[in-house]
Design a protein around this motif. Sequence first.
Motif, short mmCIF file in Angstrom:
data_model
loop_
_atom_site.label_atom_id
_atom_site.label_comp_id
_atom_site.label_asym_id
_atom_site.label_seq_id
_atom_site.Cartn_x
_atom_site.Cartn_y
_atom_site.Cartn_z
N THR A 49 0.66 -0.99 -0.06
CA THR A 49 -0.14 0.26 -0.01
C THR A 49 1.01 1.30 -0.14
O THR A 49 1.53 1.32 0.90
CB THR A 49 -1.40 0.04 1.24
N THR A 50 0.60 2.41 -0.53
CA THR A 50 1.50 3.45 -0.83
C THR A 50 0.45 4.63 -0.07
O THR A 50 -1.18 4.53 -0.21
CB THR A 50 1.66 3.94 -2.13
N VAL A 51 0.83 5.76 0.02
CA VAL A 51 0.15 7.13 0.64
C VAL A 51 -0.49 7.82 -0.42
O VAL A 51 -2.03 8.28 0.31
CB VAL A 51 1.67 8.25 1.28
N ASP A 52 0.24 7.38 -1.35
CA ASP A 52 -0.57 8.13 -2.59
C ASP A 52 -2.58 7.55 -2.89
O ASP A 52 -3.39 7.67 -3.20
CB ASP A 52 -0.14 7.73 -3.81
N GLU A 53 -2.49 5.81 -2.67
CA GLU A 53 -4.10 4.87 -2.54
C GLU A 53 -4.03 5.52 -1.52
O GLU A 53 -5.80 5.43 -1.57
CB GLU A 53 -3.15 3.37 -2.69
N ILE A 54 -3.99 5.82 -0.29
CA ILE A 54 -4.48 6.56 0.72
C ILE A 54 -5.55 7.26 0.62
O ILE A 54 -6.53 7.21 0.62
CB ILE A 54 -3.31 5.65 2.15
N VAL A 55 -4.94 8.89 0.16
CA VAL A 55 -4.99 9.72 0.20
C VAL A 55 -5.96 9.71 -0.95
O VAL A 55 -6.93 10.64 -0.93
CB VAL A 55 -4.45 11.00 -0.25
N ASP A 56 -5.54 9.14 -2.76
CA ASP A 56 -6.96 8.89 -3.03
C ASP A 56 -8.17 7.94 -2.71
O ASP A 56 -9.48 8.74 -3.29
CB ASP A 56 -6.51 8.17 -4.49
N ALA A 57 -8.04 7.64 -1.73
CA ALA A 57 -9.17 6.87 -1.27
C ALA A 57 -10.31 7.97 -0.66
O ALA A 57 -11.51 7.75 -0.87
CB ALA A 57 -9.07 5.65 -0.28
N VAL A 58 -9.15 9.64 0.00
CA VAL A 58 -10.09 10.32 0.28
C VAL A 58 -10.13 11.06 -0.18
O VAL A 58 -10.71 12.54 0.15
CB VAL A 58 -9.49 10.23 2.08
N ASP A 59 -9.37 11.25 -1.08
CA ASP A 59 -9.69 12.50 -2.25
C ASP A 59 -9.17 13.83 -1.83
O ASP A 59 -9.47 15.06 -1.14
CB ASP A 59 -11.27 12.87 -2.60
#
Length: 210
Positions: free
Chosen positions: A34-44
């Motif tokens: 899991t990347t930080v980019d994926e986390i922030v994309d999930a929350v926009d």
Amino acid sequence: MTGPGLRERKKQRTRDALLRAALELFTTKGYEETTVDEIVDAVDVSQRTFFRHFAGKQEAAFAMQEMVEERFVRALRERPAHEGPFAALRGAVLGSWDAVGESIEAVVPVELHMRTYQMIESTPSLLAVHLRRSIEREEQVAGIIAEREGVDLATDPRPRVAVAAFGGVMRVTGRQWGAGKDISVDSIRAITESYLDHLGPTLADDWRER
């Protein structure tokens, strides 16, 4: 007493959303994957927003566990003064499990928290951190026990010995629970109570049949 203002509530909601997204990704895709980019994309939201709330993925992975451990420490400080060390430790941990569900649910589903615990146990890099954190927490708890009992932690080994025994039971409990299929709070509380009930007799009794 007034509650937190609108801005603080908004910040808390954003943090909770990021934490839920991170834990869901960690437990379904894998922590390392899991990347930080994926986390922030999930929350926009932006990476900058993520790092305003968490130092990195590791802090997010342990955020709920930190909350649970802090509840245990508070519960231990509040145990009746007449209780001995093991009685106070036992009462604090079981009391924490009794009350922790509501606190967890305010942030993430309990089921997700429990899956996160299993994920930590099965991820080598996180397990190493988990063990280091356990050692640090045990030292804090030993200090509390020493203060309760009125002894000097620097010269009396008993608080550290008691907490080491208790901590060992907690680690065995976590492994046994993590290896099972029931990941409920009731399950880990029941295993914890059962193993703690065996602690005194295991240390004191002659196991051989007379």
